[in-house]
Design an enzyme around this catalytic site. Structure first.
Site, PDB file in Angstrom:
ATOM      1  N   HIS A 193       0.835  -1.204   0.000  1.00  0.00           N
ATOM      2  CA  HIS A 193       0.000   0.000   0.000  1.00  0.00           C
ATOM      3  C   HIS A 193       0.877   1.263   0.000  1.00  0.00           C
ATOM      4  CE1 HIS A 193      -4.369  -0.073   0.166  1.00  0.00           C
ATOM      5  NE2 HIS A 193      -4.354   1.156   0.662  1.00  0.00           N
ATOM      6  N   ASP A 197      -3.395   6.937  -2.084  1.00  0.00           N
ATOM      7  CA  ASP A 197      -4.676   6.542  -2.672  1.00  0.00           C
ATOM      8  C   ASP A 197      -4.385   5.815  -3.981  1.00  0.00           C
ATOM      9  OD1 ASP A 197      -7.398   6.280  -2.810  1.00  0.00           O
ATOM     10  OD2 ASP A 197      -7.771   8.293  -3.608  1.00  0.00           O
ATOM     11  N   ASN A 199      -4.231   2.511  -4.536  1.00  0.00           N
ATOM     12  CA  ASN A 199      -3.424   1.295  -4.422  1.00  0.00           C
ATOM     13  C   ASN A 199      -4.110   0.080  -5.050  1.00  0.00           C
ATOM     14  OD1 ASN A 199      -0.989   1.976  -2.488  1.00  0.00           O
ATOM     15  ND2 ASN A 199      -2.779   3.038  -1.675  1.00  0.00           N
ATOM     16  N   ARG A 201      -6.345  -0.042  -7.583  1.00  0.00           N
ATOM     17  CA  ARG A 201      -6.292   0.038  -9.044  1.00  0.00           C
ATOM     18  C   ARG A 201      -4.875  -0.140  -9.568  1.00  0.00           C
ATOM     19  NH1 ARG A 201      -9.410   5.544  -9.674  1.00  0.00           N
ATOM     20  NH2 ARG A 201      -8.726   5.677  -7.511  1.00  0.00           N
ATOM     21  N   MET A 202      -3.884   0.377  -8.846  1.00  0.00           N
ATOM     22  CA  MET A 202      -2.499   0.171  -9.256  1.00  0.00           C
ATOM     23  C   MET A 202      -2.112  -1.302  -9.185  1.00  0.00           C
ATOM     24  SD  MET A 202      -0.627   2.595 -10.470  1.00  0.00           S
ATOM     25  CE  MET A 202       0.922   1.739 -10.204  1.00  0.00           C
ATOM     26  N   SER A 203      -2.569  -1.998  -8.151  1.00  0.00           N
ATOM     27  CA  SER A 203      -2.240  -3.417  -8.003  1.00  0.00           C
ATOM     28  C   SER A 203      -2.888  -4.238  -9.107  1.00  0.00           C
ATOM     29  CB  SER A 203      -2.688  -3.911  -6.625  1.00  0.00           C
ATOM     30  OG  SER A 203      -2.035  -3.187  -5.601  1.00  0.00           O
ATOM     31  N   ARG A 204      -4.124  -3.890  -9.443  1.00  0.00           N
ATOM     32  CA  ARG A 204      -4.791  -4.607 -10.536  1.00  0.00           C
ATOM     33  C   ARG A 204      -4.146  -4.270 -11.880  1.00  0.00           C
ATOM     34  NH1 ARG A 204      -8.917  -3.244  -6.887  1.00  0.00           N
ATOM     35  NH2 ARG A 204      -9.604  -1.378  -7.993  1.00  0.00           N
TER      36      ARG A 204
END
Length: 379
Positions: A193, A197, A199, A201-204
């Site tokens: 994380h 903010d 996190n 969507r960035m991980s996906r």
């Protein structure tokens, strides 16, 4: 230490083999299908991925409106905030898709921060974008704002953890299966994380990037974000992240349930895309035959095909798809409307067209027939 990739159980390997088979069949199917037939589907799948991932975070733009936004049509039924989030994710997703065949590609902290800026830059400086967070952060239990579901690592640990993640992405387990590695990258990044903010969507997005870099399918066919955005799957997604990740950073936990959840997602998304391609091809063939028998120009099939599959089409999208002048597009759509094949909805700027009273009913019946997705773990 990062969360570790688990050993696959025999059923996991069986499901993974089934996914690989479907993905290679999809690759062959796409290569055998005329580009014109799949162009709209590629855009639709990208829009669905963006809409699905944003929906998980509470931003509501349906996939058809998202596709219109991707086409530059801003007169859609969505708030300005939701439009902004959709367009920002489009920029990030477009870049992710463009990286699928870069020859000298490497993962880096700079790349991840740049992607984060594309996603969250419109919030800067109120919320830091493209930079690690500087404070502690926690995730609330759904519906219980006073209870922390997860407390992320302290901000001063982020640089070292991200160094470790980037090293793992570039060097660790190079012969591991790309779909398993992509799922683990998603889990590790969302649990670090590292940003204030964005996190999730960035991980996906990172997961989608790894899958696209795997090279089996074109990037548009690689994402599971639309599957995750389905309400029943979103609920399970949160549950499994909480179960596997723990209440705080705890990389010694068993990650096997997370991998099984992702294998289910890959399998069902592949089923869905395979069905969509078959349905799209059948629809195109049926409409082409209808056009030949009713004196309709072949290029107008593009408008009818979009209206059948998406439920509506805009004149500007048809114009771009067929590389027409404004006058030609207006004339074609008017002719289809006068023939009762399309029906106009809305005012000039927001106007779109839906299947009309004379649209061949058997075509609509075929494209609207639902698919039953199989759970490979229950077979």
């Amino acid at each position: 230490m990062l969360y570790r990739t688990p050993a696959l159980a025999s059923k996991d390997r069986e499901v993974l083999e089934s996914i690989d088979k479907m993905r290679h069949e999809l690759r062959h199917q796409v290569l055998q299908t005329p580009t014109k037939w799949t162009a709209g589907l590629r855009k639709t799948l990208t829009a669905e991925a963006i809409a699905g991932s944003n929906t998980i975070e509470g931003y509501k733009v349906d996939s058809v409106d998202a596709e219109d936004l991707l086409d530059g049509e801003l007169e859609v039924a969505a708030s300005e905030e939701n439009k902004a989030e959709t367009l920002a994710y489009q920029h990030a997703m477009t870049y992710v898709q463009s990286l699928h065949d870069v020859a000298d590609f490497t993962y880096s902290k700079s790349l991840l921060n740049a992607l984060h800026w594309m996603l969250q830059g419109h919030h800067h400086p109120r919320k830091l974008a493209g930079q690690w967070r500087r404070d502690g952060v926690w995730i609330n239990e759904p519906g219980r704002p006073q209870e922390a579901a997860y407390v992320a690592p302290d901000a001063d640990r982020i640089p070292a953890l991200m160094d470790e993640l980037v090293t793992w992405l570039n060097e660790s387990d190079p012969n591991g299966h790309v779909l398993v590695r992509a799922a683990m990258a998603h889990l590790i990044l969302v649990k670090i994380h590292p940003w204030a903010d964005g996190n999730g969507r960035m991980s996906r997005s990172l997961q989608t990037l790894l899958i696209a870099r795997g090279g089996v399918l074109a990037p548009e066919f690689s994402s599971i974000e639309s599957w995750l955005g389905a309400p029943v799957n979103t609920w399970e997604y949160y549950k499994i992240l909480s179960r596997v990740g723990g209440k705080e950073w705890s990389p010694d936990r068993d990650t096997a349930p997370w991998i099984r959840f992702n294998l289910l997602a890959y399998h069902q998304q592949s089923q869905s895309v395979q069905h969509r391609i078959t349905r799209s091809n059948r629809c195109w063939i049926d409409l082409t035959e209808y056009a030949e028998h009713h004196g309709i120009d072949e290029r107008q099939v593009t408008a009818l095909h979009a209206a059948a599959l998406a439920g509506r089409v805009r004149r500007a999208r048809y114009q771009r798809a067929e590389n027409l002048s404004n006058q030609q597009a207006v004339r074609d759509v008017r002719a289809l409307t006068e023939a009762g094949l399309l029906e106009a909805v809305g005012n000039t700027k927001a106007r779109y067209y839906v299947p009309g009273a004379n649209f061949p009913p058997e075509v609509l019946e075929a494209v609207r027939r639902p698919i039953r997705l199989v759970d490979p773990y229950e077979d």
